[in-house]
Design an enzyme around this catalytic site. Structure first.
Site, PDB file in Angstrom:
ATOM      1  N   SER A 299       0.353  -1.321  -0.440  1.00  0.00           N
ATOM      2  CA  SER A 299       0.321   0.345   0.462  1.00  0.00           C
ATOM      3  C   SER A 299       0.977   1.480   0.175  1.00  0.00           C
ATOM      4  O   SER A 299       0.422   2.127  -0.132  1.00  0.00           O
ATOM      5  CB  SER A 299      -0.799  -0.057   1.670  1.00  0.00           C
ATOM      6  OG  SER A 299      -0.713  -0.353   2.137  1.00  0.00           O
TER       7      SER A 299
ATOM      8  N   ASP B 194      -1.052   7.564   9.637  1.00  0.00           N
ATOM      9  CA  ASP B 194      -2.044   7.705  10.334  1.00  0.00           C
ATOM     10  C   ASP B 194      -1.851   6.510  11.176  1.00  0.00           C
ATOM     11  O   ASP B 194      -1.557   5.042  11.696  1.00  0.00           O
ATOM     12  CB  ASP B 194      -3.142   6.485   9.860  1.00  0.00           C
ATOM     13  CG  ASP B 194      -2.804   5.383   8.881  1.00  0.00           C
ATOM     14  OD1 ASP B 194      -1.169   4.822   8.493  1.00  0.00           O
ATOM     15  OD2 ASP B 194      -3.401   4.743   7.937  1.00  0.00           O
TER      16      ASP B 194
ATOM     17  N   HIS C 229       0.717   4.326   7.105  1.00  0.00           N
ATOM     18  CA  HIS C 229       0.997   5.140   5.328  1.00  0.00           C
ATOM     19  C   HIS C 229       1.522   6.331   5.756  1.00  0.00           C
ATOM     20  O   HIS C 229       1.855   7.192   6.786  1.00  0.00           O
ATOM     21  CB  HIS C 229      -0.617   5.145   4.874  1.00  0.00           C
ATOM     22  CG  HIS C 229      -0.723   3.352   4.904  1.00  0.00           C
ATOM     23  ND1 HIS C 229      -2.001   2.808   5.984  1.00  0.00           N
ATOM     24  CD2 HIS C 229      -0.601   2.996   4.201  1.00  0.00           C
ATOM     25  CE1 HIS C 229      -2.400   2.092   5.540  1.00  0.00           C
ATOM     26  NE2 HIS C 229      -1.422   1.605   4.488  1.00  0.00           N
TER      27      HIS C 229
END
Length: 269
Positions: free
Chosen positions: A31, A240, A243
């Site tokens: 991600s 967060d 990320h």
């Protein structure tokens, strides 16, 4: 009349379109890479695409939630084959006996995994440290091994370590999201170190994103006019606790840009 039908700088109708494409920068990862095209967070892959415009196309092959086990399972679908496909009879391939791979050449390959591998056991995405390093070797060997169907000796390979985990920040956001996965920045560092060691072992380049962000956070905390907040300064570079934020994405892009311009200046010409 079509602007390209005549006049200076026009495209000649006598020269058929050859289907020419730019060569490629391929960003392969989890991600951290997938969100590299997120406009909201000033994605690093988007910046890279702008940097290479009219030189290379940048493909984002980031997969949210992936670890290196998953990456090894799909790498054959991500990396272009460089060996021709041979057919035994002309009936199967009447126009020719060889069907070459017409994929543009991968000039630069970034591989960024570890954020999920380093999840604490028995987390569903956890990969033991030794196997993580072995998986990274496998991904690199797919490109560097002359016997591989994906052999590309001129491809420049960059391993990118996972970023640090902002422990307090991640815990806060995970609890709000109802996520049960546990992470610890001390453990993530071990995976970052392993990625760096594999890069050195295989003679490929490495961007130590973990250390780069840690250094920035320390500098921020040392110079901040106010007391450190509950997230210990990690909210400057993480969105967060896991990320990248806009500043984190911009930092990663700057690291890639600096590496390219100093090590492979031919890619910028």
């Amino acid at each position: 009349m079509d602007a390209y039908a005549s006049g200076a700088g026009s495209l000649s109708k006598d020269i058929p379109y050859q289907g020419a494409m730019y060569n490629i920068t391929l960003a392969f990862g989890d991600s951290i890479t997938q969100l590299g095209t997120n406009v909201q967070f000033s994605g690093w892959v988007n910046h890279l695409s702008q940097f290479f415009q009219r030189r290379m196309d940048v493909l984002n092959r980031g997969f949210n939630g992936y670890n290196t086990d998953y990456a090894c399972n799909v790498a054959h679908l991500v990396l272009p084959r460089t060996k021709s496909l041979e057919y035994p009879t002309q009936d199967i391939c009447p126009s020719r006996y060889l069907l070459p791979n017409f994929s543009p050449k991968v000039e630069l390959l970034t591989i960024c995994f570890g954020a999920n591998d380093s999840m604490l056991a028995p987390g569903s995405k956890h990969v033991p440290l030794e196997r993580f390093a072995s998986n990274l070797r496998q991904l690199v060997h797919m490109v560097k091994d002359p016997e591989s169907e994906y052999y590309s000796p001129d491809t420049r390979i960059v391993l990118i370590t996972p970023p640090p985990v902002g422990d307090n920040m991640y815990k806060t956001f995970a609890e709000k999201a109802g996520a049960s996965e546990k992470r610890d920045n001390k453990v993530t560092k071990l995976y970052a170190d392993a990625a760096r060691d594999v890069a050195q072992e295989l003679d490929v380049r490495c961007i130590d994103l973990w250390t780069a962000i840690e250094d920035k956070v320390k500098d921020y905390n040392a110079t901040a006019e106010t007391e450190a907040n509950q997230f210990d300064g990690y909210d400057q570079y993480l969105s967060d606790g896991l990320h990248l934020s806009a500043k984190g994405n911009e930092l990663l892009f700057e690291l890639v840009q600096s590496l390219v311009t100093t090590t492979w200046p031919e890619l910028t010409q």
